[in-house]
Scaffold this motif. Structure first.
Motif, PDB file in Angstrom:
ATOM      1  N   LEU A  25     -71.621  48.559 -20.143  1.00  0.00           N
ATOM      2  CA  LEU A  25     -70.591  47.791 -19.818  1.00  0.00           C
ATOM      3  C   LEU A  25     -70.685  47.087 -18.210  1.00  0.00           C
ATOM      4  O   LEU A  25     -70.030  46.191 -18.328  1.00  0.00           O
ATOM      5  CB  LEU A  25     -69.358  48.351 -19.908  1.00  0.00           C
ATOM      6  CG  LEU A  25     -69.328  48.690 -21.480  1.00  0.00           C
ATOM      7  CD1 LEU A  25     -67.919  50.052 -21.572  1.00  0.00           C
ATOM      8  CD2 LEU A  25     -68.562  47.397 -22.220  1.00  0.00           C
ATOM      9  N   GLY A  26     -71.729  47.882 -17.500  1.00  0.00           N
ATOM     10  CA  GLY A  26     -71.205  47.689 -16.227  1.00  0.00           C
ATOM     11  C   GLY A  26     -70.100  48.568 -15.229  1.00  0.00           C
ATOM     12  O   GLY A  26     -69.682  48.314 -16.169  1.00  0.00           O
ATOM     13  N   ASP A  27     -70.235  48.207 -14.672  1.00  0.00           N
ATOM     14  CA  ASP A  27     -69.159  48.308 -13.476  1.00  0.00           C
ATOM     15  C   ASP A  27     -67.795  47.625 -13.816  1.00  0.00           C
ATOM     16  O   ASP A  27     -66.893  47.945 -13.800  1.00  0.00           O
ATOM     17  CB  ASP A  27     -69.536  47.565 -11.466  1.00  0.00           C
ATOM     18  CG  ASP A  27     -68.467  49.006 -11.117  1.00  0.00           C
ATOM     19  OD1 ASP A  27     -68.257  50.129 -11.550  1.00  0.00           O
ATOM     20  OD2 ASP A  27     -68.236  48.434  -9.603  1.00  0.00           O
ATOM     21  N   ALA A  28     -68.001  46.159 -14.374  1.00  0.00           N
ATOM     22  CA  ALA A  28     -66.442  45.308 -14.440  1.00  0.00           C
ATOM     23  C   ALA A  28     -66.097  45.494 -15.569  1.00  0.00           C
ATOM     24  O   ALA A  28     -64.991  46.011 -16.098  1.00  0.00           O
ATOM     25  CB  ALA A  28     -66.902  43.289 -14.503  1.00  0.00           C
ATOM     26  N   GLY A  29     -67.209  46.308 -16.575  1.00  0.00           N
ATOM     27  CA  GLY A  29     -66.745  46.038 -17.888  1.00  0.00           C
ATOM     28  C   GLY A  29     -66.329  47.440 -18.554  1.00  0.00           C
ATOM     29  O   GLY A  29     -65.184  47.748 -19.027  1.00  0.00           O
ATOM     30  N   GLN A  30     -66.479  48.496 -17.683  1.00  0.00           N
ATOM     31  CA  GLN A  30     -66.211  49.850 -17.299  1.00  0.00           C
ATOM     32  C   GLN A  30     -64.691  49.511 -17.068  1.00  0.00           C
ATOM     33  O   GLN A  30     -63.408  50.329 -17.528  1.00  0.00           O
ATOM     34  CB  GLN A  30     -66.453  50.507 -16.578  1.00  0.00           C
ATOM     35  CG  GLN A  30     -67.625  51.308 -16.798  1.00  0.00           C
ATOM     36  CD  GLN A  30     -68.321  52.099 -18.168  1.00  0.00           C
ATOM     37  OE1 GLN A  30     -67.167  52.619 -18.617  1.00  0.00           O
ATOM     38  NE2 GLN A  30     -69.061  52.363 -18.809  1.00  0.00           N
TER      39      GLN A  30
ATOM     40  N   GLU B  84     -74.047  38.732 -24.521  1.00  0.00           N
ATOM     41  CA  GLU B  84     -74.027  37.548 -24.047  1.00  0.00           C
ATOM     42  C   GLU B  84     -74.237  37.275 -22.887  1.00  0.00           C
ATOM     43  O   GLU B  84     -74.052  36.362 -22.696  1.00  0.00           O
ATOM     44  CB  GLU B  84     -73.682  36.294 -24.876  1.00  0.00           C
ATOM     45  CG  GLU B  84     -74.214  36.378 -26.303  1.00  0.00           C
ATOM     46  CD  GLU B  84     -72.959  35.815 -27.224  1.00  0.00           C
ATOM     47  OE1 GLU B  84     -71.738  35.153 -26.586  1.00  0.00           O
ATOM     48  OE2 GLU B  84     -72.976  35.399 -28.493  1.00  0.00           O
ATOM     49  N   ALA B  85     -73.306  37.968 -22.403  1.00  0.00           N
ATOM     50  CA  ALA B  85     -72.919  38.040 -20.539  1.00  0.00           C
ATOM     51  C   ALA B  85     -72.821  39.623 -20.366  1.00  0.00           C
ATOM     52  O   ALA B  85     -72.505  40.565 -20.958  1.00  0.00           O
ATOM     53  CB  ALA B  85     -71.496  37.272 -20.797  1.00  0.00           C
ATOM     54  N   PRO B  86     -73.963  39.522 -19.178  1.00  0.00           N
ATOM     55  CA  PRO B  86     -73.506  40.849 -17.866  1.00  0.00           C
ATOM     56  C   PRO B  86     -72.336  41.186 -16.838  1.00  0.00           C
ATOM     57  O   PRO B  86     -71.702  39.918 -17.617  1.00  0.00           O
ATOM     58  CB  PRO B  86     -74.451  40.895 -16.996  1.00  0.00           C
ATOM     59  CG  PRO B  86     -74.630  39.029 -17.291  1.00  0.00           C
ATOM     60  CD  PRO B  86     -74.676  38.834 -18.211  1.00  0.00           C
ATOM     61  N   SER B  87     -71.820  42.356 -17.213  1.00  0.00           N
ATOM     62  CA  SER B  87     -70.689  42.383 -16.296  1.00  0.00           C
ATOM     63  C   SER B  87     -70.694  43.250 -15.524  1.00  0.00           C
ATOM     64  O   SER B  87     -69.915  44.116 -14.846  1.00  0.00           O
ATOM     65  CB  SER B  87     -69.777  43.100 -17.445  1.00  0.00           C
ATOM     66  OG  SER B  87     -70.412  44.182 -18.171  1.00  0.00           O
ATOM     67  N   GLY B  88     -71.477  42.967 -14.954  1.00  0.00           N
ATOM     68  CA  GLY B  88     -71.951  43.885 -13.331  1.00  0.00           C
ATOM     69  C   GLY B  88     -70.951  42.851 -12.145  1.00  0.00           C
ATOM     70  O   GLY B  88     -70.127  42.151 -12.822  1.00  0.00           O
ATOM     71  N   GLY B  89     -71.609  43.671 -10.891  1.00  0.00           N
ATOM     72  CA  GLY B  89     -71.155  42.794  -9.647  1.00  0.00           C
ATOM     73  C   GLY B  89     -70.204  43.443  -9.202  1.00  0.00           C
ATOM     74  O   GLY B  89     -68.982  42.714  -8.583  1.00  0.00           O
ATOM     75  N   GLY B  90     -69.040  44.807  -9.299  1.00  0.00           N
ATOM     76  CA  GLY B  90     -68.444  45.038  -8.233  1.00  0.00           C
ATOM     77  C   GLY B  90     -67.193  44.669  -9.013  1.00  0.00           C
ATOM     78  O   GLY B  90     -67.503  44.402 -10.000  1.00  0.00           O
TER      79      GLY B  90
ATOM     80  N   ARG C  65     -66.063  41.924  -8.177  1.00  0.00           N
ATOM     81  CA  ARG C  65     -66.467  40.207  -7.852  1.00  0.00           C
ATOM     82  C   ARG C  65     -66.521  39.771  -9.623  1.00  0.00           C
ATOM     83  O   ARG C  65     -66.327  39.314 -10.122  1.00  0.00           O
ATOM     84  CB  ARG C  65     -67.182  39.723  -7.247  1.00  0.00           C
ATOM     85  CG  ARG C  65     -66.924  39.992  -5.614  1.00  0.00           C
ATOM     86  CD  ARG C  65     -65.963  38.583  -5.856  1.00  0.00           C
ATOM     87  NE  ARG C  65     -66.375  37.396  -6.586  1.00  0.00           N
ATOM     88  CZ  ARG C  65     -64.512  36.134  -6.572  1.00  0.00           C
ATOM     89  NH1 ARG C  65     -63.571  36.817  -6.640  1.00  0.00           N
ATOM     90  NH2 ARG C  65     -65.400  35.042  -7.106  1.00  0.00           N
ATOM     91  N   GLY C  66     -66.869  41.241  -9.956  1.00  0.00           N
ATOM     92  CA  GLY C  66     -67.544  40.809 -11.330  1.00  0.00           C
ATOM     93  C   GLY C  66     -65.977  40.998 -12.032  1.00  0.00           C
ATOM     94  O   GLY C  66     -65.768  40.332 -13.268  1.00  0.00           O
TER      95      GLY C  66
ATOM     96  N   GLY D 272     -60.641  36.940 -14.065  1.00  0.00           N
ATOM     97  CA  GLY D 272     -60.007  35.925 -13.263  1.00  0.00           C
ATOM     98  C   GLY D 272     -59.289  36.673 -12.115  1.00  0.00           C
ATOM     99  O   GLY D 272     -58.771  37.552 -12.652  1.00  0.00           O
ATOM    100  N   ASP D 273     -59.285  36.344 -11.200  1.00  0.00           N
ATOM    101  CA  ASP D 273     -58.970  37.142  -9.626  1.00  0.00           C
ATOM    102  C   ASP D 273     -57.523  36.899  -9.741  1.00  0.00           C
ATOM    103  O   ASP D 273     -57.220  38.133  -9.572  1.00  0.00           O
ATOM    104  CB  ASP D 273     -58.623  36.159  -8.577  1.00  0.00           C
ATOM    105  CG  ASP D 273     -59.967  35.553  -8.242  1.00  0.00           C
ATOM    106  OD1 ASP D 273     -60.859  35.583  -9.072  1.00  0.00           O
ATOM    107  OD2 ASP D 273     -60.415  34.719  -7.594  1.00  0.00           O
TER     108      ASP D 273
END
Length: 389
Positions: A185-190, A230-236, A238-239, A245-246
């Motif tokens: 899930l990465g940071d953003a998915g979590q 199909e898509a990574p979801s990391g990146g802190g 910003r992810g 969406g912002d």
């Protein structure tokens, strides 16, 4: 550097050699569990047992009936794994050895609470409940956690407390036979999987100008490619903004930050009201406020204006200390927490170097997880490292 070792009461009670062994590590303090979640723990040196199974989240002392009488949400005393006033018995033995005792209080991490009162739990965008994760926006949950913090923190003989899980909990959790790692899930998915949609949180999103149903749909849409791989979801952070969406992302964070902050403020006030003068209050904390878990996500400057300091996870990387040091509150306790159990990912052999790096980044104290779980060889490495600091 002052060091404190984490300990459970069952590591000490029934083992007359335990207090001296812990003091012999070179620690001045122990952080002794007084309220803890369910667990299964080794006791590699105890003369009576090798495995302790704590079946549910419990307080390790007799709860005060006058405080909890008639309340639906209330703590449960431990069973046979920590009977009676297990905390008090262990605290007395440790104090007699010259160690300073501080309480270790686990708060918003309680599977029994979620099982008995499902409406207290975090509900994700798919409608799934997390019974281990009480929603800290619910008024009844907040009142329960605040009172539990005061009672479990201020135990006879304790000179301070460390409050764990005083904030949001999410999906990431070492649940029984956990099998949630199949899709990274990465940071953003979590974060997206931690967003709660209980009635209190739905109202909170509305206060930030969001439609809760629309937000839940946006979360599900954002996660669809993640489930497909199909898509990574990391990146802190910003992810998170990229996925959600912002505007939506920042509105959810504003609600959650405000909710966690006010709970932390209330809990610390409650502890201080119950505590004697000079009682130290620390939080287990992460410097990114959107993070969830045992180390609550916080704003460093804010939390250091509320509590006396923080305990920061540093195993593998002491860098999380730096944002708290930059917050610059004179006299704040910054304690770097290192796992010293080799079998649990710790590195007691590098403790001296790791502590030196943490000190360079601003830490003034150490926390050692966990004196009761570590092997003799791990403890010998800790003893050697502390002797050189």
């Amino acid at each position: 550097m002052k060091a404190s070792a984490f300990v459970y009461p069952w590591d000490v009670n029934g083992d007359p050699a335990a207090p001296g062994r812990i003091a012999g590590l070179g620690t001045a303090q122990v952080t002794l569990a007084s309220a803890y979640h369910s667990t299964r723990a080794l006791t590699p040196r105890h003369p009576r047992h090798r495995v302790v199974t704590a079946e549910y989240a419990a307080v390790l002392y007799p709860p005060e009936e006058s405080r909890w009488s008639g309340r639906a949400l209330r703590p449960h005393p431990a069973g046979a794994w920590a009977p009676g006033d297990a905390f008090g018995e262990a605290a007395a033995a440790l104090t007699d050895t010259g160690l300073e005792v501080h309480t270790w209080v686990v708060l918003a991490h309680n599977s029994r609470l979620g099982a008995e009162h499902p409406d207290t739990s975090v509900v994700n965008a798919y409608g799934d409940r997390y019974p281990w994760a009480p929603c800290v926006a619910r008024p009844d949950t907040r009142a329960y956690l605040t009172d539990l913090a005061a009672e479990a923190a201020v135990r006879p003989g304790a000179r301070g407390t460390e409050l764990e899980s005083l904030g949001w909990y999410g999906l990431a959790h070492l649940h029984a036979h956990d099998k949630t790692g199949g899709v990274p899930l990465g940071d953003a998915g979590q974060y997206l999987m931690a967003l709660c949609f209980c009635p209190s949180c739905r109202d909170g999103y509305g206060q930030e100008g969001l439609d809760a149903d629309g937000l839940a749909a946006a979360v599900r849409d954002a996660l669809d490619p993640v489930w497909r791989g199909e898509a990574p979801s990391g990146g802190g952070w910003r992810g998170v903004e990229k996925l959600l969406g912002d505007t939506r992302a920042n509105a959810t964070r504003a609600w959650r930050d405000r909710t966690a902050r006010t709970l932390q403020e209330a809990a610390v006030r409650a502890v201080r009201r119950a505590a004697p003068d000079g009682f130290q209050v620390l939080l287990h904390a992460d410097p990114e406020s959107y993070h969830c878990g045992a180390n609550a996500g916080v704003d460093p400057a804010h939390i250091l204006s509320v509590a006396d300091g923080v305990v920061v996870p540093c195993t593998g990387d002491p860098g999380l200390v730096a944002p708290f040091a930059r917050a610059g509150r004179p006299g704040a306790v910054l304690a770097a927490n290192f796992t010293v159990v080799s079998g649990m990912g710790g590195s007691p052999g590098t403790l001296a170097a790791d502590a030196a790096e943490a000190r360079r980044l601003g830490a003034g104290e150490l926390r050692l997880y966990h004196a009761g779980l570590a092997s003799d060889a791990d403890l010998a490495a800790v003893r050697s490292a502390l002797a050189g600091l």
